[in-house]
Motif scaffolding. Structure first.
Motif, mmCIF file in Angstrom:
data_model
loop_
_atom_site.group_PDB
_atom_site.id
_atom_site.type_symbol
_atom_site.label_atom_id
_atom_site.label_comp_id
_atom_site.label_asym_id
_atom_site.label_seq_id
_atom_site.Cartn_x
_atom_site.Cartn_y
_atom_site.Cartn_z
ATOM 1 N N GLU A 73 0.200 -2.498 -0.629
ATOM 2 C CA GLU A 73 1.725 -3.381 -0.185
ATOM 3 C C GLU A 73 1.716 -4.450 -1.005
ATOM 4 O OE1 GLU A 73 -0.021 -6.505 2.849
ATOM 5 O OE2 GLU A 73 -0.322 -4.978 3.786
ATOM 6 N N TYR A 74 0.743 -4.454 -2.227
ATOM 7 C CA TYR A 74 0.937 -5.709 -3.225
ATOM 8 C C TYR A 74 1.346 -5.183 -4.407
ATOM 9 C CZ TYR A 74 -2.432 -8.637 0.097
ATOM 10 O OH TYR A 74 -2.870 -9.490 1.067
ATOM 11 N N PHE A 75 1.509 -4.065 -4.322
ATOM 12 C CA PHE A 75 2.008 -3.410 -5.407
ATOM 13 C C PHE A 75 3.279 -3.728 -6.293
ATOM 14 C CE2 PHE A 75 -1.513 -0.344 -6.449
ATOM 15 C CZ PHE A 75 -2.422 -1.176 -7.101
ATOM 16 N N GLU A 76 4.145 -3.226 -4.744
ATOM 17 C CA GLU A 76 5.071 -3.805 -5.471
ATOM 18 C C GLU A 76 5.424 -4.838 -5.774
ATOM 19 O OE1 GLU A 76 9.470 -3.263 -3.041
ATOM 20 O OE2 GLU A 76 7.597 -2.194 -2.234
ATOM 21 N N SER A 77 5.028 -5.986 -5.097
ATOM 22 C CA SER A 77 5.204 -7.156 -5.426
ATOM 23 C C SER A 77 5.040 -7.651 -7.032
ATOM 24 C CB SER A 77 4.683 -8.215 -4.507
ATOM 25 O OG SER A 77 5.072 -9.729 -4.469
ATOM 26 N N LEU A 78 4.108 -7.428 -6.748
ATOM 27 C CA LEU A 78 3.565 -7.299 -8.126
ATOM 28 C C LEU A 78 3.810 -6.398 -9.962
ATOM 29 C CD1 LEU A 78 -0.959 -7.620 -7.301
ATOM 30 C CD2 LEU A 78 0.746 -9.521 -8.453
ATOM 31 N N ASN A 79 4.084 -5.388 -9.397
ATOM 32 C CA ASN A 79 4.784 -4.563 -10.356
ATOM 33 C C ASN A 79 6.182 -5.076 -10.801
ATOM 34 O OD1 ASN A 79 2.779 -2.805 -11.279
ATOM 35 N ND2 ASN A 79 3.511 -1.248 -9.204
ATOM 36 N N LEU A 80 6.868 -5.959 -9.685
ATOM 37 C CA LEU A 80 8.175 -6.235 -9.599
ATOM 38 C C LEU A 80 8.219 -7.883 -11.170
ATOM 39 C CD1 LEU A 80 11.408 -5.717 -8.929
ATOM 40 C CD2 LEU A 80 10.473 -7.542 -7.125
ATOM 41 N N ALA A 81 7.330 -8.579 -10.684
ATOM 42 C CA ALA A 81 6.810 -10.023 -10.873
ATOM 43 C C ALA A 81 6.585 -9.389 -12.292
ATOM 44 C CB ALA A 81 5.451 -10.584 -10.800
ATOM 45 N N GLN A 82 5.966 -8.480 -12.644
ATOM 46 C CA GLN A 82 5.208 -7.536 -13.903
ATOM 47 C C GLN A 82 6.360 -7.568 -15.026
ATOM 48 O OE1 GLN A 82 2.911 -5.101 -14.499
ATOM 49 N NE2 GLN A 82 2.100 -5.311 -16.648
ATOM 50 N N ALA A 83 7.394 -6.551 -14.184
ATOM 51 C CA ALA A 83 9.334 -6.923 -14.956
ATOM 52 C C ALA A 83 9.996 -7.427 -15.170
ATOM 53 C CB ALA A 83 9.563 -5.301 -14.109
ATOM 54 N N TYR A 84 9.624 -8.761 -14.020
ATOM 55 C CA TYR A 84 10.887 -9.520 -14.941
ATOM 56 C C TYR A 84 10.229 -10.836 -15.862
ATOM 57 C CZ TYR A 84 13.685 -8.522 -10.778
ATOM 58 O OH TYR A 84 14.980 -7.600 -10.375
ATOM 59 N N LEU A 85 8.728 -11.090 -15.205
ATOM 60 C CA LEU A 85 8.563 -11.559 -16.757
ATOM 61 C C LEU A 85 7.879 -11.086 -18.334
ATOM 62 C CD1 LEU A 85 5.148 -12.920 -14.773
ATOM 63 C CD2 LEU A 85 7.075 -14.413 -15.391
ATOM 64 N N LYS A 159 -0.278 -14.489 -3.650
ATOM 65 C CA LYS A 159 -1.419 -15.042 -3.423
ATOM 66 C C LYS A 159 -2.520 -15.861 -2.227
ATOM 67 C CE LYS A 159 -1.806 -18.455 -6.605
ATOM 68 N NZ LYS A 159 -1.815 -19.847 -7.161
ATOM 69 N N LYS A 160 -0.320 -16.036 -1.942
ATOM 70 C CA LYS A 160 -1.419 -16.830 -0.016
ATOM 71 C C LYS A 160 -1.974 -15.736 0.654
ATOM 72 C CE LYS A 160 1.294 -20.717 0.591
ATOM 73 N NZ LYS A 160 2.046 -21.194 0.647
ATOM 74 N N SER A 161 -1.247 -14.976 0.960
ATOM 75 C CA SER A 161 -2.061 -13.014 1.415
ATOM 76 C C SER A 161 -3.267 -12.856 1.031
ATOM 77 C CB SER A 161 -0.776 -12.351 1.606
ATOM 78 O OG SER A 161 -1.146 -10.947 2.491
ATOM 79 N N ILE A 162 -3.298 -12.434 -0.340
ATOM 80 C CA ILE A 162 -4.924 -12.166 -0.785
ATOM 81 C C ILE A 162 -5.628 -12.849 -0.592
ATOM 82 C CG2 ILE A 162 -5.687 -11.269 -2.760
ATOM 83 C CD1 ILE A 162 -2.911 -10.357 -4.473
ATOM 84 N N ARG A 163 -5.680 -14.704 -1.006
ATOM 85 C CA ARG A 163 -6.684 -14.948 -0.736
ATOM 86 C C ARG A 163 -6.731 -15.146 0.872
ATOM 87 N NH1 ARG A 163 -3.938 -20.250 -2.964
ATOM 88 N NH2 ARG A 163 -5.102 -19.514 -5.186
ATOM 89 N N LYS A 164 -6.263 -14.865 1.971
ATOM 90 C CA LYS A 164 -6.353 -14.563 3.593
ATOM 91 C C LYS A 164 -7.341 -13.132 3.834
ATOM 92 C CE LYS A 164 -2.997 -17.153 5.379
ATOM 93 N NZ LYS A 164 -2.179 -17.412 5.923
ATOM 94 N N ALA A 165 -6.059 -11.813 2.654
ATOM 95 C CA ALA A 165 -7.026 -10.468 2.653
ATOM 96 C C ALA A 165 -8.170 -10.338 2.214
ATOM 97 C CB ALA A 165 -6.228 -10.026 2.579
#
Length: 168
Positions: A73-85, A159-165
């Motif tokens: 569930e975190y991959f999509e968000s991280l992949n998108l961030a990496q692509a834009y950066l 980040k917040k979600s990963i901290r909780k998980a």
């Protein structure tokens, strides 16, 4: 020379001068727009580039502590961030070069108009071309302002979600 011919010559010179002035104003506006875009790019770089890459790397490194079933569930968000950066990293020097080159072209155009090196029709055509380039640059800056701002929010949420998980 008769007085009516003198008046016509003066009128013609005034119109020619006004024509030059009307070309200078759009050139100055485009130069100001390019300066504003250059400043906006530097602000984007200062505000987002290093911090978002650090946030991305932190999130990516913390995935090892997240339960396996939640990692995807975190991959999509991280992949998108990496692509834009990555896109911003790649495009930044290109856009900065385009700004510098377009500034020089506008300076040359202004000089050609001032010295009457080119005719009005040519000046109009060149000004239209440089306007299109400056507008493209401006739209790229707006694009990155929007995308990097969105990624800032998305990575903060991730980040917040990963901290909780993450497992202790």
């Amino acid at each position: 020379m008769t007085s009516s011919r003198k008046i016509l010559c003066i009128a013609f010179l005034l119109l020619a001068c006004l024509s030059c002035q009307s070309r200078k104003e759009p050139i100055a506006q485009l130069q100001d727009q390019l300066t504003d875009d250059s400043i906006a790019l530097r602000k984007l770089q200062d505000k987002y580039q290093v911090r978002l890459w650090a946030d991305f790397r932190w999130c990516d490194s913390m995935l090892q502590y997240v339960p396996r079933e939640q990692v995807s569930e975190y991959f999509e968000s991280l992949n998108l961030a990496q692509a834009y950066l990555s896109q911003f990293d790649e495009m930044l020097p290109i856009i900065m070069h385009d700004i510098s080159y377009t500034r020089q072209q506008l300076t040359n155009l202004k000089n050609d108009i001032d010295t009457h090196f080119i005719e009005e029709a040519q000046a109009t055509a060149y000004l239209d071309d440089e306007t299109a380039v400056a507008d493209t640059i401006h739209n790229r800056v707006l694009y990155f302002q929007d995308r990097l701002s969105q990624q800032d929010k998305a990575l903060n949420s991730t980040k917040k979600s990963i901290r909780k998980a993450a497992k202790p």
